[in-house]
Design an enzyme around this catalytic site. Sequence first.
Site, PDB file in Angstrom:
ATOM      1  N   ALA A   1      -9.693  -2.336  28.148  1.00  0.00           N
ATOM      2  CA  ALA A   1     -10.959  -1.983  28.740  1.00  0.00           C
ATOM      3  C   ALA A   1     -12.110  -1.880  27.751  1.00  0.00           C
ATOM      4  O   ALA A   1     -13.120  -2.160  27.699  1.00  0.00           O
ATOM      5  CB  ALA A   1     -10.887  -0.812  29.684  1.00  0.00           C
ATOM      6  N   ASN A   2     -11.642  -1.436  26.511  1.00  0.00           N
ATOM      7  CA  ASN A   2     -12.488  -1.168  25.232  1.00  0.00           C
ATOM      8  C   ASN A   2     -13.044  -2.434  24.744  1.00  0.00           C
ATOM      9  O   ASN A   2     -14.025  -2.498  23.620  1.00  0.00           O
ATOM     10  CB  ASN A   2     -11.953  -0.226  24.470  1.00  0.00           C
ATOM     11  CG  ASN A   2     -10.536  -0.751  23.347  1.00  0.00           C
ATOM     12  OD1 ASN A   2     -10.848  -2.038  23.617  1.00  0.00           O
ATOM     13  ND2 ASN A   2     -10.011   0.128  23.028  1.00  0.00           N
TER      14      ASN A   2
ATOM     15  N   ASP B   1     -13.457  -6.635  15.930  1.00  0.00           N
ATOM     16  CA  ASP B   1     -12.508  -7.178  16.525  1.00  0.00           C
ATOM     17  C   ASP B   1     -12.482  -6.834  18.200  1.00  0.00           C
ATOM     18  O   ASP B   1     -11.752  -7.080  19.123  1.00  0.00           O
ATOM     19  CB  ASP B   1     -11.004  -6.599  16.167  1.00  0.00           C
ATOM     20  CG  ASP B   1     -10.711  -5.108  15.886  1.00  0.00           C
ATOM     21  OD1 ASP B   1     -11.802  -4.418  16.493  1.00  0.00           O
ATOM     22  OD2 ASP B   1      -9.862  -4.612  15.633  1.00  0.00           O
TER      23      ASP B   1
ATOM     24  N   SER C   1      -4.470  10.934  21.510  1.00  0.00           N
ATOM     25  CA  SER C   1      -5.100   9.827  20.716  1.00  0.00           C
ATOM     26  C   SER C   1      -4.102   9.364  19.663  1.00  0.00           C
ATOM     27  O   SER C   1      -3.536  10.286  18.965  1.00  0.00           O
ATOM     28  CB  SER C   1      -6.469   9.977  20.588  1.00  0.00           C
ATOM     29  OG  SER C   1      -6.694   9.475  19.129  1.00  0.00           O
TER      30      SER C   1
ATOM     31  N   ASP D   1     -15.540  -3.442  12.813  1.00  0.00           N
ATOM     32  CA  ASP D   1     -14.663  -4.632  12.025  1.00  0.00           C
ATOM     33  C   ASP D   1     -14.832  -6.020  12.881  1.00  0.00           C
ATOM     34  O   ASP D   1     -14.027  -6.717  12.628  1.00  0.00           O
ATOM     35  CB  ASP D   1     -13.572  -4.164  11.618  1.00  0.00           C
ATOM     36  CG  ASP D   1     -12.616  -3.830  12.653  1.00  0.00           C
ATOM     37  OD1 ASP D   1     -13.097  -3.548  13.940  1.00  0.00           O
ATOM     38  OD2 ASP D   1     -11.424  -3.809  12.757  1.00  0.00           O
TER      39      ASP D   1
ATOM     40  N   SER E   1     -12.478   0.377  11.488  1.00  0.00           N
ATOM     41  CA  SER E   1     -13.244  -0.166  12.766  1.00  0.00           C
ATOM     42  C   SER E   1     -14.325   0.721  13.286  1.00  0.00           C
ATOM     43  O   SER E   1     -15.365   0.672  12.657  1.00  0.00           O
ATOM     44  CB  SER E   1     -11.944   0.003  13.772  1.00  0.00           C
ATOM     45  OG  SER E   1     -12.367  -0.774  15.162  1.00  0.00           O
TER      46      SER E   1
ATOM     47  N   ARG F   1      -3.467  11.128  27.709  1.00  0.00           N
ATOM     48  CA  ARG F   1      -2.549  10.715  26.673  1.00  0.00           C
ATOM     49  C   ARG F   1      -3.012  11.324  25.191  1.00  0.00           C
ATOM     50  O   ARG F   1      -4.371  11.334  25.081  1.00  0.00           O
ATOM     51  CB  ARG F   1      -2.481   9.299  26.288  1.00  0.00           C
ATOM     52  CG  ARG F   1      -3.826   8.521  26.399  1.00  0.00           C
ATOM     53  CD  ARG F   1      -3.671   6.895  26.128  1.00  0.00           C
ATOM     54  NE  ARG F   1      -3.447   6.546  24.857  1.00  0.00           N
ATOM     55  CZ  ARG F   1      -4.155   6.493  24.019  1.00  0.00           C
ATOM     56  NH1 ARG F   1      -5.476   6.803  24.003  1.00  0.00           N
ATOM     57  NH2 ARG F   1      -3.841   6.188  22.768  1.00  0.00           N
TER      58      ARG F   1
HETATM   59  C1  16G Z   1      -6.995   1.277  17.941  1.00  0.00           C
HETATM   60  C2  16G Z   1      -6.110   0.351  18.569  1.00  0.00           C
HETATM   61  C3  16G Z   1      -6.854  -0.097  19.903  1.00  0.00           C
HETATM   62  C4  16G Z   1      -6.620   1.304  20.635  1.00  0.00           C
HETATM   63  C5  16G Z   1      -7.235   2.444  19.922  1.00  0.00           C
HETATM   64  C6  16G Z   1      -7.044   3.639  20.773  1.00  0.00           C
HETATM   65  C7  16G Z   1      -5.366  -1.748  17.470  1.00  0.00           C
HETATM   66  C8  16G Z   1      -5.769  -2.694  16.352  1.00  0.00           C
HETATM   67  N1  16G Z   1      -6.190  -0.807  17.695  1.00  0.00           N
HETATM   68  O1  16G Z   1      -8.078   1.187  17.646  1.00  0.00           O
HETATM   69  O2  16G Z   1      -6.233  -0.849  20.480  1.00  0.00           O
HETATM   70  O3  16G Z   1      -7.481   0.811  21.891  1.00  0.00           O
HETATM   71  O4  16G Z   1      -6.610   2.409  18.878  1.00  0.00           O
HETATM   72  O5  16G Z   1      -7.445   4.891  20.393  1.00  0.00           O
HETATM   73  O6  16G Z   1      -4.175  -1.495  17.872  1.00  0.00           O
HETATM   74  P1  16G Z   1      -6.840   6.190  20.853  1.00  0.00           P
HETATM   75  O7  16G Z   1      -5.451   6.116  20.557  1.00  0.00           O
HETATM   76  O8  16G Z   1      -7.654   7.097  19.609  1.00  0.00           O
HETATM   77  O9  16G Z   1      -7.233   6.055  21.994  1.00  0.00           O
HETATM   78 MG    MG Z   2     -12.029  -2.555  15.590  1.00  0.00          MG
END
Ligand code: 16G
Ligand code: MG
Length: 545
Positions: A373-374, A281, A502, A279, A61, A500
């Site tokens: 939000a992203n 999405d 990551s 990617d 991604s 939180r």
């Molecule tokens: C992944 C998740 C996305 C989430 C991000 C948070 C899917 C398909 N993708 O990219 O939804 O916002 O992780 O990343 O579920 P983080 O846990 O590093 O903040």
């Molecule tokens: Mg993506």
Amino acid sequence: MQLTGLKDYQKVDEIPIQYGTAGFRTKGSRLKHVIFRMGALAAIRSACQKGATIGVMITASHNPEEDNGVKLVDPMGEMLGPEWEQYATEIANVPDSEVGTALQKLTKNLGVTTLANSRVVFARDTRPSSPILAEALEAGIKAAGAQCQNFGLLTTPQLHYIVRCINSNGEYGKPTEDGYFEKLTEAFVKLRNIRKAKKMKKLETYKACLYLDAANGVGAGKVPILQSKLGELLQINLVNDGSGKLNHECGADFVKVQQKPPTGVNMAPGQRWASLDGDADRIVFYFIGTTDKQFHLLDGDKIATLVAGYLKDLVQATGLSLNLGLVQTAYANGSSTRYITDQLQVPVACVPTGVKHLHHKAQEFDIGVYFEANGHGTAIVSDTSYSSLKKASQDSTVSEEQKEACDLLLSVIDLINQTVGDAISDLLLVEMILAALDWDVEQWNQAYTDLPNRQLKVKVKDRSVIQTTDAERKASFPKDLQKAIDQSVAKYSHGRSFVRPSGTEDIVRVYAEAVSQDAADKLANEVAVLVFKMAGGLGEEPKLH
Ligand code: 16G
Ligand code: MG
């Protein structure tokens, strides 16, 4: 289980790896053995789903180019279920010498007797490591004795779409890239023609011109296909078209987190801009104000409110009693949540980060809109709601206006990729709604004003010491962390903050919002320092910049 070729896919290190919110994600060079094993696991998953086709996507991604990742797609185009994430983690981590036995044990426990009828389809993004990983995947699938099909380069949502089409026997659409574009663009053209017939004002003022940053990712190669099918209905000016470095100072994640345009682009005030991630999405929109000359971001929250507001009116016009709801995460700007509740009067739910959580919650509504939000999000419609719309659109006792609204809503549904957030589908949806409402980006942005916010990362020894509750809005561990966060938050007007671990990087994330940017920055920094001190920070203590 005897896996031919296993010796070519041995572990490169013994560092444990976990199937997280986005599947496995790490340096591409560490993933060959994991992906080979996932080929076999996908075959087992398929057998457990009575031979339904399972998808596997190779992508990382928005991560840097040298990273890569893999995730499995369930039969209806959904994310892999939580129990299977656990199996995936176990299989990925067993020693090389025990892979066959571990897979054998799993098939036995799951009551699987053969993998000969299993089917797996797969695709990859444009990363340099992707072709070699796709080979590893194919080898794994074949070693397990399953059938497979390689779809080459696809966006993640395209693969999700194809998986659903195959398993719904074409009811959802044709299971090819062509079928995907056909379905979306036919719906878009139809919707625009309905508007034209209605002589909507917008079609005279609507600027059918979008500047699109494709993050130098897999989406870049797909935009020309989209453009060729849309003709003059939408003119897309592509930047970061694949000739530069993937996700490097560009793309949806960069724009959202940095709250600034991709590096090197030349934006004129009033132009409508959007960025995809690597990617495709996720999508975010942005513009430079014609009066204030400032950069304004239209993120997933703004897209969610636009879509939910539009759908709410349309549902009302159908005369059917379908309940519409919106799902967000803790990252949703406080102003957006207030706007949805007070102005749109649409019920809103909050769930932990990760598409699977949002998707799952959205299924509780007749029509569920979900967005992070992203910029990752979509809308989903329950089977019964879809059937009642179809029925009403042909019911002679239903008024012409209501039938028209049903037809319109059915076309909007065709424009939406219901399997997962899809930047290309969301792009068309937003363009269609803006045209229908006769709004330009500035009007869209005026719906509500975002509270200034800041995101920070804190490096700690072990990020799993941070535990959260209440859809990640509260820290439940370390013990006194939440109390300390509350004390900091109380000092700031409209303050809100949460932390939180990551799911995709070895860090703890901090989010803060407050009435001014200065206050949001200070609050974020205070909370980052709390995390650093109470959760075993590494390196230098976070400082206010
Ligand atoms: C992944 C998740 C996305 C989430 C991000 C948070 C899917 C398909 N993708 O990219 O939804 O916002 O992780 O990343 O579920 P983080 O846990 O590093 O903040
Ligand atoms: Mg993506």
